[in-house]
Design a protein around this motif. Structure first.
Motif, PDB file in Angstrom:
ATOM      1  N   THR A 191      24.033  25.535 -17.458  1.00  0.00           N
ATOM      2  CA  THR A 191      23.514  24.534 -16.523  1.00  0.00           C
ATOM      3  C   THR A 191      24.346  24.566 -15.251  1.00  0.00           C
ATOM      4  O   THR A 191      25.523  24.933 -15.278  1.00  0.00           O
ATOM      5  CB  THR A 191      23.595  23.108 -17.101  1.00  0.00           C
ATOM      6  OG1 THR A 191      24.942  22.866 -17.506  1.00  0.00           O
ATOM      7  CG2 THR A 191      22.662  22.895 -18.273  1.00  0.00           C
ATOM      8  N   SER A 192      23.739  24.194 -14.155  1.00  0.00           N
ATOM      9  CA  SER A 192      24.486  24.010 -12.907  1.00  0.00           C
ATOM     10  C   SER A 192      23.961  22.750 -12.229  1.00  0.00           C
ATOM     11  O   SER A 192      22.845  22.305 -12.513  1.00  0.00           O
ATOM     12  CB  SER A 192      24.339  25.233 -12.000  1.00  0.00           C
ATOM     13  OG  SER A 192      22.984  25.416 -11.695  1.00  0.00           O
ATOM     14  N   TYR A 193      24.816  22.182 -11.342  1.00  0.00           N
ATOM     15  CA  TYR A 193      24.487  20.875 -10.768  1.00  0.00           C
ATOM     16  C   TYR A 193      24.580  20.953  -9.243  1.00  0.00           C
ATOM     17  O   TYR A 193      25.569  21.494  -8.717  1.00  0.00           O
ATOM     18  CB  TYR A 193      25.443  19.813 -11.342  1.00  0.00           C
ATOM     19  CG  TYR A 193      25.310  19.732 -12.843  1.00  0.00           C
ATOM     20  CD1 TYR A 193      24.501  18.776 -13.437  1.00  0.00           C
ATOM     21  CD2 TYR A 193      25.954  20.662 -13.676  1.00  0.00           C
ATOM     22  CE1 TYR A 193      24.340  18.729 -14.812  1.00  0.00           C
ATOM     23  CE2 TYR A 193      25.783  20.623 -15.045  1.00  0.00           C
ATOM     24  CZ  TYR A 193      24.974  19.649 -15.619  1.00  0.00           C
ATOM     25  OH  TYR A 193      24.797  19.623 -16.973  1.00  0.00           O
ATOM     26  N   HIS A 194      23.608  20.420  -8.589  1.00  0.00           N
ATOM     27  CA  HIS A 194      23.534  20.560  -7.131  1.00  0.00           C
ATOM     28  C   HIS A 194      23.356  19.200  -6.477  1.00  0.00           C
ATOM     29  O   HIS A 194      22.551  18.394  -6.918  1.00  0.00           O
ATOM     30  CB  HIS A 194      22.342  21.456  -6.757  1.00  0.00           C
ATOM     31  CG  HIS A 194      22.336  22.737  -7.525  1.00  0.00           C
ATOM     32  ND1 HIS A 194      22.977  23.880  -7.098  1.00  0.00           N
ATOM     33  CD2 HIS A 194      21.816  23.037  -8.745  1.00  0.00           C
ATOM     34  CE1 HIS A 194      22.825  24.832  -8.002  1.00  0.00           C
ATOM     35  NE2 HIS A 194      22.120  24.340  -9.022  1.00  0.00           N
ATOM     36  N   TYR A 222      26.191  21.088  -2.296  1.00  0.00           N
ATOM     37  CA  TYR A 222      27.366  21.411  -3.123  1.00  0.00           C
ATOM     38  C   TYR A 222      26.875  21.742  -4.527  1.00  0.00           C
ATOM     39  O   TYR A 222      25.913  21.154  -5.017  1.00  0.00           O
ATOM     40  CB  TYR A 222      28.331  20.228  -3.194  1.00  0.00           C
ATOM     41  CG  TYR A 222      29.081  19.974  -1.903  1.00  0.00           C
ATOM     42  CD1 TYR A 222      30.392  20.453  -1.732  1.00  0.00           C
ATOM     43  CD2 TYR A 222      28.501  19.254  -0.860  1.00  0.00           C
ATOM     44  CE1 TYR A 222      31.080  20.236  -0.552  1.00  0.00           C
ATOM     45  CE2 TYR A 222      29.175  19.028   0.318  1.00  0.00           C
ATOM     46  CZ  TYR A 222      30.478  19.513   0.473  1.00  0.00           C
ATOM     47  OH  TYR A 222      31.157  19.292   1.620  1.00  0.00           O
ATOM     48  N   THR A 223      27.582  22.675  -5.186  1.00  0.00           N
ATOM     49  CA  THR A 223      27.167  23.092  -6.526  1.00  0.00           C
ATOM     50  C   THR A 223      28.365  23.157  -7.473  1.00  0.00           C
ATOM     51  O   THR A 223      29.436  23.658  -7.101  1.00  0.00           O
ATOM     52  CB  THR A 223      26.514  24.492  -6.481  1.00  0.00           C
ATOM     53  OG1 THR A 223      25.368  24.399  -5.636  1.00  0.00           O
ATOM     54  CG2 THR A 223      26.095  24.972  -7.874  1.00  0.00           C
ATOM     55  N   ASN A 224      28.163  22.631  -8.688  1.00  0.00           N
ATOM     56  CA  ASN A 224      29.149  22.822  -9.755  1.00  0.00           C
ATOM     57  C   ASN A 224      28.479  23.727 -10.770  1.00  0.00           C
ATOM     58  O   ASN A 224      27.533  23.341 -11.444  1.00  0.00           O
ATOM     59  CB  ASN A 224      29.519  21.470 -10.369  1.00  0.00           C
ATOM     60  CG  ASN A 224      30.625  21.600 -11.406  1.00  0.00           C
ATOM     61  OD1 ASN A 224      30.811  22.658 -12.009  1.00  0.00           O
ATOM     62  ND2 ASN A 224      31.359  20.508 -11.612  1.00  0.00           N
ATOM     63  N   GLU A 225      29.015  24.946 -10.875  1.00  0.00           N
ATOM     64  CA  GLU A 225      28.297  25.952 -11.671  1.00  0.00           C
ATOM     65  C   GLU A 225      28.768  26.076 -13.105  1.00  0.00           C
ATOM     66  O   GLU A 225      28.047  26.623 -13.931  1.00  0.00           O
ATOM     67  CB  GLU A 225      28.440  27.319 -10.988  1.00  0.00           C
ATOM     68  CG  GLU A 225      27.573  27.417  -9.759  1.00  0.00           C
ATOM     69  CD  GLU A 225      27.612  28.797  -9.148  1.00  0.00           C
ATOM     70  OE1 GLU A 225      28.678  29.431  -9.246  1.00  0.00           O
ATOM     71  OE2 GLU A 225      26.603  29.225  -8.587  1.00  0.00           O
ATOM     72  N   PHE A 252      34.997  16.656 -12.246  1.00  0.00           N
ATOM     73  CA  PHE A 252      33.687  17.266 -11.954  1.00  0.00           C
ATOM     74  C   PHE A 252      33.522  17.477 -10.439  1.00  0.00           C
ATOM     75  O   PHE A 252      33.077  18.529  -9.992  1.00  0.00           O
ATOM     76  CB  PHE A 252      32.572  16.360 -12.503  1.00  0.00           C
ATOM     77  CG  PHE A 252      31.176  16.860 -12.271  1.00  0.00           C
ATOM     78  CD1 PHE A 252      30.592  17.769 -13.156  1.00  0.00           C
ATOM     79  CD2 PHE A 252      30.424  16.436 -11.173  1.00  0.00           C
ATOM     80  CE1 PHE A 252      29.293  18.234 -12.944  1.00  0.00           C
ATOM     81  CE2 PHE A 252      29.136  16.908 -10.959  1.00  0.00           C
ATOM     82  CZ  PHE A 252      28.566  17.804 -11.848  1.00  0.00           C
ATOM     83  N   ALA A 253      33.942  16.459  -9.664  1.00  0.00           N
ATOM     84  CA  ALA A 253      33.763  16.527  -8.205  1.00  0.00           C
ATOM     85  C   ALA A 253      34.599  17.645  -7.585  1.00  0.00           C
ATOM     86  O   ALA A 253      34.197  18.277  -6.599  1.00  0.00           O
ATOM     87  CB  ALA A 253      34.139  15.191  -7.575  1.00  0.00           C
ATOM     88  N   LYS A 254      35.767  17.915  -8.205  1.00  0.00           N
ATOM     89  CA  LYS A 254      36.642  18.969  -7.667  1.00  0.00           C
ATOM     90  C   LYS A 254      36.041  20.356  -7.847  1.00  0.00           C
ATOM     91  O   LYS A 254      36.492  21.320  -7.232  1.00  0.00           O
ATOM     92  CB  LYS A 254      38.009  18.903  -8.370  1.00  0.00           C
ATOM     93  CG  LYS A 254      38.816  17.668  -8.002  1.00  0.00           C
ATOM     94  CD  LYS A 254      40.137  17.669  -8.729  1.00  0.00           C
ATOM     95  CE  LYS A 254      40.865  16.356  -8.451  1.00  0.00           C
ATOM     96  NZ  LYS A 254      41.997  16.159  -9.327  1.00  0.00           N
ATOM     97  N   ARG A 255      35.065  20.424  -8.751  1.00  0.00           N
ATOM     98  CA  ARG A 255      34.388  21.709  -8.979  1.00  0.00           C
ATOM     99  C   ARG A 255      33.049  21.799  -8.228  1.00  0.00           C
ATOM    100  O   ARG A 255      32.336  22.788  -8.354  1.00  0.00           O
ATOM    101  CB  ARG A 255      34.154  21.890 -10.487  1.00  0.00           C
ATOM    102  CG  ARG A 255      35.395  22.315 -11.228  1.00  0.00           C
ATOM    103  CD  ARG A 255      35.698  23.768 -10.913  1.00  0.00           C
ATOM    104  NE  ARG A 255      36.907  24.221 -11.576  1.00  0.00           N
ATOM    105  CZ  ARG A 255      37.374  25.452 -11.509  1.00  0.00           C
ATOM    106  NH1 ARG A 255      36.730  26.354 -10.782  1.00  0.00           N
ATOM    107  NH2 ARG A 255      38.479  25.795 -12.119  1.00  0.00           N
ATOM    108  N   LEU A 256      32.713  20.741  -7.528  1.00  0.00           N
ATOM    109  CA  LEU A 256      31.492  20.790  -6.698  1.00  0.00           C
ATOM    110  C   LEU A 256      31.862  21.481  -5.389  1.00  0.00           C
ATOM    111  O   LEU A 256      32.524  20.906  -4.524  1.00  0.00           O
ATOM    112  CB  LEU A 256      31.005  19.365  -6.420  1.00  0.00           C
ATOM    113  CG  LEU A 256      30.029  18.747  -7.422  1.00  0.00           C
ATOM    114  CD1 LEU A 256      29.791  17.288  -7.077  1.00  0.00           C
ATOM    115  CD2 LEU A 256      28.701  19.506  -7.472  1.00  0.00           C
ATOM    116  N   ALA A 257      31.472  22.742  -5.273  1.00  0.00           N
ATOM    117  CA  ALA A 257      31.903  23.552  -4.124  1.00  0.00           C
ATOM    118  C   ALA A 257      30.777  23.685  -3.098  1.00  0.00           C
ATOM    119  O   ALA A 257      29.592  23.733  -3.464  1.00  0.00           O
ATOM    120  CB  ALA A 257      32.322  24.924  -4.616  1.00  0.00           C
TER     121      ALA A 257
END
Lengths: 438, 232
Positions: free
Chosen positions: A101-104, A108-111, A148-153
């Motif tokens: 799963t990935s989140y957008h 910004y995306t957390n993969e 989680f937010a720190k991985r949202l690039a």
């Protein structure tokens, strides 16, 4: 002779030789303080390591890898019920993995989060704490970890510029806004068994809660937790039927059993073995650490006891001098009718008082030293190594047990060192003492 | 009150190879009645102090029996002897033997403390005793601040504070001038008459010996007969 009168004699005797008694108490205090401070390092490091262990791996947790006989992949609801019935089990935590799963959100995306579907009631039982928000109630609600937010690039930055040397997203490219109550786009993909066609789907989910940060600041936790209903919805869309039994019940990819306390773990492991489950507990590792530290602490206490023994030489000397000096008075008291036992008790009380006073003063000073070490040494280390020292690290810890051990050792040693002079006092020859020949 | 049966005592002197046995007392027998004042006279080295120490339980005789108040004390251990001494025997010594760091009142109080008497009763008894020995003006004086006679009065008060039936006195006037000696002897006589206390005095002073109801004489460790003749 009453205790109060004996104590009055002791006080009178000590008053006569204030300086000598003070110096002896000082020696006993230094010995006791040395013992406590030395052993407190062992206790402090043990506590820090144990705390670290407790935070990184719960000792009441037992990981279940599978069942030897089962031909299905994953655990059924029957398995969960069977595990729950084992004596000493507090909770069985069943987990379904969401797969890739990935989140957008807003460019910004957390993969790479670990996305799982869980029973949130059970999550609460095993210690899930939220920093903000609430637990999911509706299907499309999720809880994310603090990191989680720190991985949202940021999406439009080239990968080579995006990460630090440690593999973390650079601060300037991290998502900066508060994630709570934000809607994010969840993209899930999978390749159903028996086909070569990867499938993908997108769901809009709402972040309703943010987990509290891990106490261990070196551990990055990048997780998403959601409801089993969302998992089923995604699986249906992706046609991932192998995540369910033929009856349509979910198959759980991971199961964790939580014991009601550490003592129950051994019994649960035996029951699991009988029921053919493959299981692993951190308790064994934890036990080994405990044994190692207990041996180290015992060693430090023994070394510290040597200091107390050295101090006891001073007490022996002081008490012998006291007996010699007071021999005429002892002779007079014996001539009047003082029982040798009474005289012995008076001298033993004096040496016990010296030992006890030394132990208490030593303990108080040891607490001060311990406090200073814990407050000061991390600052010094940070200055030298330019690295932040974890808050969980305590170089020195003085539990009540250590104080009790130290006071006991101090008392035993001082009573022993005072017993021979006390015996000498009872053996004072009345006639020689009256003639001042002693 | 005191019964001495065939008491002998000897000291062993020197090291093992060259041991010398010195006989001090030889087969002593006598009896002291309750309420008597008995003096034991003899020259220095005659064995009178040794006999007093045996009666007081400070040393054990080589042979023979000592009975105080019908209790055979010879075989008793030190603890039992100490308890018995506290309750039944008051001791007065030539050099007073007061504890220098304690006041007159504290010295007198000492047997009461050892006996476990409560503070209230102790204070009352000490005040009475100080009055009896005419030292009520000096309760807080240390021995070094008192005259020889006053110190001996403190020692007598200490010996009497627990009302023992027997007082052993070793040269009680040895350190006193003649006037003080007379005062002290009058006090002993008064206490004997008023309280019926038995006194066993040892002295080499004939004036002191003269206050006794009965005189015993010892020579070279043997008790002389009434006519002053050595027993055969």
């Amino acid at each position: 002779m009453t205790f109060v009168d004996k104590w009055r004699f002791v006080r009178q005797n000590m008053k006569k030789n204030r300086v000598r008694v003070f110096m002896t108490i000082l020696a006993a205090a230094m010995g006791s303080c040395f013992l406590i401070v030395l052993a407190s390092v062992g206790f402090g490091l043990h506590d820090s390591i144990v705390k670290d262990q407790l935070e990184s791996s719960v000792i009441t947790k037992i990981d279940i890898y599978g069942k030897n006989e089962a031909d299905q992949i994953g655990f059924t609801s029957e398995n969960i019920s069977e595990l729950q019935e084992i004596e000493g089990v507090k909770t069985v935590r069943e987990i379904q993995h969401l797969g890739e799963t990935s989140y957008h959100i807003d460019g910004y995306t957390n993969e790479i989060p670990e996305a799982i579907a869980v029973n949130f009631e059970k999550e609460k039982q095993v210690g899930l704490e939220l920093e903000s928000g609430r637990l999911p109630e509706a299907e499309n609600e999720i809880v994310v970890s603090k990191d989680f937010a720190k991985r949202l690039a940021q999406d439009d930055v080239e990968e080579k510029d995006l990460y630090t040397d440690e593999g973390m997203v650079k601060t300037e490219y991290q998502y900066q806004e508060d994630l709570l109550n934000k809607e994010v786009e969840l993209q899930a993909s999978a390749t159903p068994e028996g086909t070569n066609e990867p499938r993908a789907t997108t769901e809009t989910v709402k972040i309703v809660g943010i987990e509290a940060a891990s106490a261990n600041e070196y551990v990055y936790i990048n997780t998403v937790k959601t409801t089993p209903a969302l998992k089923r919805k995604l699986d249906e869309t992706l046609q991932m039927s192998d995540n369910y039994t033929k009856q349509g019940d979910p198959l759980y990819g991971q199961v964790e059993v939580y014991a009601s306390n550490a003592e129950a773990v051994d019994g649960i492991l035996s029951s699991l073995e009988e029921k053919d489950y493959q299981a692993y507990s951190n308790l064994e590792e934890f036990k080994n650490i405990n044994i190692l530290f207990n041996v180290a602490k015992a060693g430090l206490i023994i070394v510290g006891t040597i200091a107390v023994l050295i101090a006891s030489i001073g007490i022996y000397n002081t008490m012998t001098m006291a007996v010699t000096e007071r021999a005429p008075d002892i002779g007079i008291m014996k001539a009047i009718g003082a029982n040798p036992k009474t005289i012995k008790q008076i001298f033993l009380m004096e040496s016990t008082f010296i030992g006890l006073a030394g132990a208490l003063i030593g303990t108080a000073v040891a607490y001060l030293i311990s406090f200073s070490v814990n407050a000061g040494v991390p600052i010094i280390l940070e200055q030298i190594f330019s690295e932040e020292i974890p808050e969980t690290l305590h170089l020195s810890s003085i539990p009540f047990l250590l104080v009790a051990i130290s006071v006991s050792i101090c008392l035993i040693v001082t009573i022993l060192s005072g017993s021979r002079p006390a015996k000498q006092a009872t053996n004072v020859d009345v006639l020689r003492a009256l003639r001042r020949e002693i | 009150m005191i019964t001495i049966k065939g008491v002998s005592h000897r000291y062993t002197m020197g090291k093992k190879a060259k041991e010398t046995v010195v006989p001090v007392l030889r087969h002593i027998n006598f009896h002291v009645q309750k309420g008597e004042i008995v003096s034991l006279v003899g020259k220095s080295g005659s064995g009178k102090s040794t006999l007093l120490h045996i009666i007081g339980g400070f040393i054990k005789p080589t042979s023979g029996e000592v009975e105080i108040n019908r209790a055979a004390i010879t075989a008793w251990d030190e603890g039992r002897l100490a308890d018995f001494r506290l309750q039944h025997i008051g001791c007065i010594f030539q050099n007073f033997q007061l504890i220098p760091s304690m006041t007159a009142a504290q010295n007198i109080e000492l047997p009461l403390i050892l006996n476990g008497t409560s503070k209230q009763i102790r204070d009352q008894k000490v005040a009475d005793m100080l009055r009896q020995v005419e030292l009520e003006a000096y309760p807080h004086h240390y021995p070094s601040e008192l005259s020889g006679g006053q110190q001996q009065r403190v020692a007598i008060a200490r010996a009497l504070i627990l009302d023992p039936p027997l007082i052993l006195a070793d040269e009680p006037t040895g350190s006193l001038d003649s006037d003080t000696e007379a005062e002290l002897l009058a006090l002993i006589r008064k206490l004997n008459k008023q309280n019926g206390i038995t006194f066993f005095l040892i002295t080499h002073d004939q004036e002191v010996a003269a206050i006794a109801d009965r005189q015993l004489e010892i020579k070279d460790g043997q008790m002389l007969q009434a006519n002053g003749v050595m027993p055969v």
